[in-house]
Design a protein around this motif. Structure first.
Motif, PDB file in Angstrom:
ATOM      1  N   THR A 100      -7.517  13.188  -2.841  1.00  0.00           N
ATOM      2  CA  THR A 100      -8.072  12.457  -0.930  1.00  0.00           C
ATOM      3  C   THR A 100      -6.381  13.357  -0.277  1.00  0.00           C
ATOM      4  OG1 THR A 100      -7.531  11.567   0.822  1.00  0.00           O
ATOM      5  CG2 THR A 100      -6.682  10.301  -1.882  1.00  0.00           C
ATOM      6  N   LEU A 101      -6.474  13.542   0.344  1.00  0.00           N
ATOM      7  CA  LEU A 101      -4.546  13.991   1.812  1.00  0.00           C
ATOM      8  C   LEU A 101      -3.722  13.151   1.408  1.00  0.00           C
ATOM      9  CD1 LEU A 101      -4.680  13.330   4.747  1.00  0.00           C
ATOM     10  CD2 LEU A 101      -6.481  15.149   4.083  1.00  0.00           C
ATOM     11  N   HIS A 102      -4.922  11.143   1.102  1.00  0.00           N
ATOM     12  CA  HIS A 102      -4.049  10.448   1.577  1.00  0.00           C
ATOM     13  C   HIS A 102      -3.075  10.098   0.142  1.00  0.00           C
ATOM     14  CE1 HIS A 102      -6.119   9.435   5.304  1.00  0.00           C
ATOM     15  NE2 HIS A 102      -6.904   9.993   4.864  1.00  0.00           N
ATOM     16  N   ALA A 103      -2.944  10.875  -0.814  1.00  0.00           N
ATOM     17  CA  ALA A 103      -2.344  10.575  -1.609  1.00  0.00           C
ATOM     18  C   ALA A 103      -0.614  11.850  -1.732  1.00  0.00           C
ATOM     19  CB  ALA A 103      -3.637  11.068  -3.358  1.00  0.00           C
ATOM     20  N   GLY A 115      -2.568   3.775   2.840  1.00  0.00           N
ATOM     21  CA  GLY A 115      -2.944   2.610   3.309  1.00  0.00           C
ATOM     22  C   GLY A 115      -4.369   3.153   4.316  1.00  0.00           C
ATOM     23  N   ALA A 116      -4.469   4.726   5.228  1.00  0.00           N
ATOM     24  CA  ALA A 116      -5.585   4.943   5.177  1.00  0.00           C
ATOM     25  C   ALA A 116      -6.792   4.780   4.928  1.00  0.00           C
ATOM     26  CB  ALA A 116      -5.516   6.851   5.635  1.00  0.00           C
ATOM     27  N   CYS A 120      -6.270  -1.498  -1.009  1.00  0.00           N
ATOM     28  CA  CYS A 120      -5.441  -2.794  -0.979  1.00  0.00           C
ATOM     29  C   CYS A 120      -5.847  -3.201   0.279  1.00  0.00           C
ATOM     30  CB  CYS A 120      -3.960  -1.560  -0.419  1.00  0.00           C
ATOM     31  SG  CYS A 120      -2.819  -0.503  -0.988  1.00  0.00           S
ATOM     32  N   GLY A 121      -6.707  -3.972  -0.410  1.00  0.00           N
ATOM     33  CA  GLY A 121      -7.676  -4.711   0.546  1.00  0.00           C
ATOM     34  C   GLY A 121      -9.288  -5.562  -0.502  1.00  0.00           C
ATOM     35  N   CYS A 141       1.097  -1.436   0.098  1.00  0.00           N
ATOM     36  CA  CYS A 141       0.544  -0.280  -0.079  1.00  0.00           C
ATOM     37  C   CYS A 141       0.902   1.488   0.005  1.00  0.00           C
ATOM     38  CB  CYS A 141      -0.894   0.105   1.338  1.00  0.00           C
ATOM     39  SG  CYS A 141      -2.412   0.789   0.817  1.00  0.00           S
ATOM     40  N   THR A 142       2.039   1.163  -0.165  1.00  0.00           N
ATOM     41  CA  THR A 142       3.190   2.285   0.267  1.00  0.00           C
ATOM     42  C   THR A 142       4.001   2.359  -1.576  1.00  0.00           C
ATOM     43  OG1 THR A 142       4.529   1.437   0.444  1.00  0.00           O
ATOM     44  CG2 THR A 142       3.244   1.943   2.300  1.00  0.00           C
ATOM     45  N   ALA A 143       4.573   3.620  -1.646  1.00  0.00           N
ATOM     46  CA  ALA A 143       5.131   4.098  -2.772  1.00  0.00           C
ATOM     47  C   ALA A 143       5.865   4.750  -2.420  1.00  0.00           C
ATOM     48  CB  ALA A 143       4.284   4.306  -3.685  1.00  0.00           C
ATOM     49  N   ILE A 144       6.691   4.641  -3.431  1.00  0.00           N
ATOM     50  CA  ILE A 144       7.674   5.559  -3.816  1.00  0.00           C
ATOM     51  C   ILE A 144       8.445   6.391  -4.584  1.00  0.00           C
ATOM     52  CG2 ILE A 144      10.806   5.883  -2.677  1.00  0.00           C
ATOM     53  CD1 ILE A 144      10.463   3.589  -0.459  1.00  0.00           C
TER      54      ILE A 144
END
Length: 705
Positions: free
Chosen positions: A611-614, A495-496, A517-518, A482-485
């Motif tokens: 979204t702020l989660h991006a 993940g949120a 991610c689910g 669920c993460t990227a760099i």
């Protein structure tokens, strides 16, 4: 195996059943039957899979079936010569004696292999179960024939015996090069399971997940703090081609130096897992010499703890021991008591996932020798089994129907990740005057929606019949990265947006159910889908899967994050399948629900999500026990915890600690953490009170120095 001892005057026998399980070299065998001197062990392993071939690009290769990885990048750092031939792997020779784009060149100027020619490439590896090779096409040899060079890599663990030999097949245009080197030996994952007193803990799904990623400021031995990306592979080596990391490393750090990425090996996997004080550890050793004391090689200790989702929580560094400590939370580290259900649904409290086998609704018919069996999951057979009513399992011998258990006695057990379905109260067993029983071990096989049961054995004394059944319904949703760099080593964590209850968007005639991610198993009815749609006007219409997540998020050049869901249901008669593309963009002020567009002709769904989660994960510090998240403007205040002192027992010690205020410890006014020896009652301060709070990638950290 027979004749290995006596048991009640009879020989002990052991049956080991090896079944193909793609990608698993590190699972343990499991005892599934221990009845009257006959033991049955099932071992799911890639070693039992059929021979096959696989190819890889970029000088690396990962075989999903065997779980092996190969990487020849280390051989590309120089030009190699053998006889009158020069070789450059993974690219072209700088010397233009043979022209442009040549990887294998003869001294007379003949190009024996181009770096790119048709399907051949100096970066493409081929593996066929026993041999690792590279095939190249060169210049024209004679009419309609070109030179070809086959490089066959051979594993040679002893570096003193490595070497290159080249041969020309007499009178032909073919060259063969045999290359012996330690670096081409396959990278085997180490055993990834461990037993405590009552349970087996299996972390192999983390190996299947690929690299675990973390990015954030990390203090290095020279006391400078640098944005650093950490890549970790549980029980193995990082995936081939990871940011220039050495293919043998299990933990790799990448940081920017003078505008270029520099990778460091922080340790190699080798010893497997250990269990100490309730904590599962994996130690990676023999890393690069990156610390102040150059006589020390770096090592990394990864601590796995129970958490509902898989996340790298934090990374710490100690120059004194040249040791990195990485904390990883994962549901696979959870130890739960055995769970029993009578309605064929069971919820795993470690993950919150519910498994439902009630949709396996058809009678399954299969044979073993002279016996024929009928089996039904979580219900009665449609076929009458002799005089018994409501049978769930039945044996047919010479036309006689014998009940092996009734649906009224259904019991579903979940123990250490393994499901067992049991039926009792079958027909009377003449040999023991008891009633026949059935035990079905339900095994995960993602490639088989509904496989065929297999008869294992029958215990003649107790009249218990053992079966095995592989099906996708027994599989948990795959761990999903669920993460990227991004290219600047900034981390993004979606993940949120993962939810136990899917996000829903209604547009036109359909309601779309999606997760990040689910899975959406509660709606779609399977544990694999990540998005599906239901018909608003006709709730009886079955849900349509629009894809499942099979890869990790990718940061695009424009800063958006892309997540692609493949393998949806068939969408038209031309056997095209639904694919969903989710595009996330950073939006701090005006977040919105997902906006969905559907191209029915191309079978493509596009989801745009602001979204702020991006936004890039944040790192922030605050004094006086408070810290502000600069993205959300949320303030975290640890003073709310300051009126209590907390304790935890680990083996022979008790630890007391407090937040923001001193802890009560041996009269020391600056104590933050105190260690008490439970037997001798000796106390010592192991950390002074600290009010500087760090927020790193969603985790609050207090360091007691």
């Amino acid at each position: 195996y027979e004749g290995i001892g006596k048991c009640e005057s009879s020989p002990v026998s052991l049956t080991v059943e090896l079944t193909c399980a793609q990608g698993t070299h590190h699972t343990e065998p499991r005892l599934i039957s221990e009845e009257t001197c006959n033991y049955v062990i099932v071992w799911q392993t890639a070693a039992a899979c059929p021979a096959h071939s696989v190819s890889g690009t970029d000088c690396g290769l990962e075989d999903d079936i065997t779980g092996l990885t190969f990487d020849v990048h280390s051989l590309s750092k120089q030009v190699w010569t053998v006889n009158d031939i020069s070789i450059q792997l993974c690219g072209s020779l700088e010397d233009k004696t043979c022209g442009e784009g040549v990887s294998v060149c003869r001294d007379d100027g003949t190009a024996l292999g181009y770096s790119e020619e048709g399907d051949s490439s100096s970066s493409k590896l081929l593996y066929n179960d026993t041999a690792l090779a590279m095939s190249l096409t060169g210049a024209e040899c004679r009419a309609e024939l070109h030179f070809t060079t086959l490089i066959e890599f051979q594993c040679e663990p002893d570096s003193e015996k490595k070497g290159i030999e080249a041969y020309n097949v007499a009178g032909s245009c073919s060259y063969i090069i045999f290359w012996k080197d330690p670096s081409v030996c396959p990278m085997y994952p180490v055993q990834c399971s461990i037993n405590n007193d009552t349970h087996s803990i299996d972390l192999s799904p983390l190996y299947d997940l690929g690299n675990l990623e973390w990015s954030g400021p990390l203090t290095t031995p020279d006391q400078t703090t640098t944005q650093t990306a950490i890549y970790i592979r549980a029980c193995g080596q990082v995936t081939p081609g990871t940011e220039g990391c050495d293919h043998t490393t299990g933990v790799c750090a990448v940081k920017m130096v003078d505008g270029k990425k520099v990778s460091m090996n922080l340790g190699r996997a080798g010893s497997g897992l250990t269990l100490e004080g309730g904590i599962i550890n994996e130690i990676y050793t023999n890393g690069d010499r990156v610390c102040t004391d150059k006589s020390l090689r770096s090592k990394t200790v990864v601590e796995y703890s129970c958490q509902k989702t898989t996340t790298v929580l934090q990374v710490m560094f100690s120059d004194m021991n040249c040791m990195y400590v990485v904390e990883v939370g994962t549901p696979h580290a959870c130890v739960e008591d055995t769970l029993i259900s009578t309605n064929c649904t069971i919820t795993d409290p470690a993950t919150g996932l519910t498994y439902d086998f009630s949709h396996v609704s058809d009678d399954m018919s299969f044979s073993n020798g002279n016996s024929h069996f009928l089996l039904h999951v979580c219900g009665s057979l449609d076929t009458q089994c002799g005089d018994e009513e409501g049978s769930a399992a039945c044996e047919v011998v010479n036309g006689n129907y014998i009940s092996l258990g009734t649906s009224a006695t259904t019991s579903l057990t979940l123990d250490s990740g393994s499901f067992t379905l049991s039926y009792t109260d079958g027909a009377e067993c003449a040999s023991s005057l008891s009633h026949r029983e059935t035990q079905v071990t339900l095994l995960c096989d993602r490639s088989t929606p509904l496989g065929t049961p297999r008869y294992i054995n029958k215990d003649s004394e107790s009249c218990v019949y053992h079966f095995e059944w592989e099906m996708a319904a027994a599989c948990p949703p795959q761990d999903l990265q669920c993460t990227a760099i991004d290219s600047s080593l900034r981390e993004y964590d979606l993940g949120a947006l993962r939810r136990a209850t899917p996000w829903t968007v209604t547009q036109g005639d359909y309601t779309y159910h999606l997760n990040v991610c689910g899975g959406v198993d509660a709606v779609c009815g399977d544990t694999q889908s990540s998005i599906c749609r239901t018909n608003v006007g006709d709730p009886e219409t079955p849900p349509v899967s629009l894809g499942r997540q099979t890869g990790e998020p990718v940061v695009l050049e424009d800063g958006r994050i892309e997540l692609v869901y493949h393998h949806g249901m068939e969408c038209n008669p031309d056997k095209h399948y639904w694919v969903t593309r989710v595009l996330f963009s950073c939006e701090k002020e005006a977040e919105s629900m997902p906006v969905i567009t559907v191209d029915e002709t191309e079978c493509e769904v596009t989801v745009v999500w602001r979204t702020l989660h991006a936004c890039p994960a944040v790192y922030s510090q605050g004094d006086n026990c408070t810290v502000i998240n600069p993205v959300t403007d949320v303030t975290y205040d640890l003073w709310k915890l300051s009126d209590s002192q907390f304790t935890i027992d680990v083996k022979e010690h008790q630890y007391s600690y407090s937040f923001c205020k001193p802890a009560t410890c041996n009269g020391v006014s600056s104590a933050g953490v105190c260690q008490l020896q439970l037997e001798t009652h000796q106390e010592k301060v192991i950390g002074e009170v600290n009010r500087t709070v760090t927020l790193s990638n969603g985790v609050l950290i207090l360091h007691y120095n």
